[in-house]
Design a protein around this motif. Structure first.
Motif: not given
Length: 476
Positions: A420-447
């Motif tokens: 409730p203190e934020y009330g925002i939806g962002v899209y998480p993802g992983g694998g941006s640092a190497d060829d496996c799953i290391r590396g974290d990012h979020i996507i912001i893509s509003p209407a």
């Protein structure tokens, strides 16, 4: 994506709710994670999602970059209902519908004659399956047929869909790992165009592009140029890398290599296309026209499951002169309700000139994100185009070292944002640092119809969310 366990419930326990959350053990749904409690969604109003308990969440990512008009658009809903009452299904082996013909004409016309046919399916994965098969059939239909072309070249850290054919072409190692024995092995993967992690120290953009084009050329040579059907790539890499656009001139160089060896160019625009990047088709900004293009998410804006292919005239002409039949089909291809939703969504985008707003608000989002978070010690890179932006997190800004996988940083940030203190939806993802799953990012893509005031709120809320998360993480 790995979901962390929250409030697990043992099998056999009665359905229960905790603060508006349906406990995992009480559900009959084979959810993405059987040990995760999912928030019960009641309705969508504009850019807000409303939960059963009345709590509102600002949908700053449109789900997986799907919601291009926001939620509760009555015009789209009425168009779908009208079509469902008129004819909810079409057996495309015998019939067509006016709405399918109109949608495909709209899509073809939107390319200024560069594409000549459209093919409507129900998901991006289905679209990529069709693209792979169409590329193969194209070479079989040539005179004389080039039957030896059975291979594909794609890129590491790419995602082209979850079905077996699409998964085989993609390079998302985490999603592929358990199913490798089932996947076709006729795919070669080369490096993505990733300015943040791919360029060498002191290397110019031009030199980097030359190096990547040489890598593609070498991939053709390694397997035999005469065996390759197509090179497959996302103009802006979405879920796998977190909104990484190609450098200017990259796709021209890659297209030249494809032409050199007679292979097709397939663009996966399921996530980055249909206006998300600021033009209806992302390739319009690359000055390169693909032979086959997949489209999806913002095609129908989430109002119906719908995706598709756009096919270049030269590919269609070969089929027309040959068998005149694409040896592929789905029971629900060209589904009338899906076509009605997509057509109405696209008409609204055009009539309301929303692509201009995507470019304007995208510029504002880019500038404000970099001002607000560019100096944060755990923000490594902020990148994107249009209303499609990614934030990559690092444990060390100087070395670009990612966080340990077990921290699940991106997912933890996304989950925290739902509080409730934020009330925002962002899209998480992983694998941006190497060829496996290391590396974290979020996507912001509003209407596409997001306002300047809403952009300012998104940036401030995401900034506060990220700052609070890392204060807690680094104090543990």
């Amino acid at each position: 994506m790995v979901l962390r366990q929250i409030n697990p419930v043992r099998d056999g326990e009665e359905k229960a709710t905790h603060g508006g959350v349906v406990a995992a053990g009480g559900s009959s749904v084979l959810h993405r994670d059987l040990a995760h409690d999912f928030l019960p969604l009641k309705e969508g109003r504009g850019n807000h999602l409303v939960l059963d308990d009345g709590r509102k969440i600002f949908d700053a990512s449109g789900g997986a970059a799907v919601g291009c008009l926001g939620w509760g658009n009555e015009r789209v809903a009425q168009a779908v209902m009208k079509q469902m009452l008129a004819m909810p299904y079409c057996a495309t082996i015998y019939y067509t519908t006016k709405v399918q013909e109109e949608l495909c004409r709209f899509l073809v016309d939107s390319t200024n004659g560069k594409m000549s046919r459209a093919y409507i399916v129900n998901s991006g994965s289905e679209a990529m399956e069709a693209a792979v098969k169409l590329a193969r059939q194209y070479f079989l239909e040539l005179s004389p047929p080039q039957c030896q072309r059975t291979r594909f070249i794609s890129r590491k850290q790419s995602y082209h869909g979850i079905t077996l054919g699409a998964l085989a072409v993609g390079g998302h190692q985490f999603r592929r790992e358990k199913f490798k024995p089932l996947l076709m092995d006729n795919v070669t993967r080369i490096s993505p165009c990733n300015r943040y992690r791919g360029k060498k120290p002191g290397e110019t953009d031009e030199a980097y592009i030359v190096r990547l084009a040489e890598e593609l050329d070498q991939a053709f040579q390694a397997v035999g140029p005469e065996t390759v059907c197509a090179f497959v790539a996302e103009p802006i890499v979405g879920a796998a890398l977190g909104c990484v656009p190609a450098l200017p001139g990259y796709f021209k160089a890659m297209h030249a290599v494809c032409k050199k060896y007679g292979a097709l160019l397939i663009f996966d625009e399921v996530m980055c296309g249909m206006g998300r990047s600021g033009t209806l088709h992302a390739w319009e900004q690359e000055n390169v026209v693909p032979d086959i293009q997949t489209i999806g998410k913002c095609l129908g804006g989430g109002y119906q499951p719908v995706a598709g292919l756009l096919v270049n005239r030269r590919v269609v002409d070969v089929l027309m002169k040959g068998s005149s039949a694409f040896i592929h089909g789905h029971t629900y291809q060209g589904h009338p309700a899906g076509c009605a939703a997509a057509l109405e969504v696209q008409r609204i985008i055009k009539e309301e000139n929303l692509l201009r707003n995507v470019r304007a608000m995208g510029g504002l989002l880019s500038r404000r994100l970099k001002e607000r978070l560019g100096q944060h010690p755990n923000v490594g890179d902020i990148r994107g185009r249009g209303l499609f932006w990614g934030i990559e997190f690092v444990a060390d800004k100087a070395t670009k070292e990612p966080f340990p996988v077990h921290e699940h940083v991106a997912m933890a940030i996304a989950e925290r944002g739902l509080k409730p203190e934020y009330g925002i939806g962002v899209y998480p993802g992983g694998g941006s640092a190497d060829d496996c799953i290391r590396g974290d990012h979020i996507i912001i893509s509003p209407a596409f119809n997001v306002s300047a005031d809403e952009i300012e709120w998104i940036v401030e809320t995401v900034g506060r969310l990220i700052e609070d998360y890392f204060v807690d993480l680094l104090s543990r």
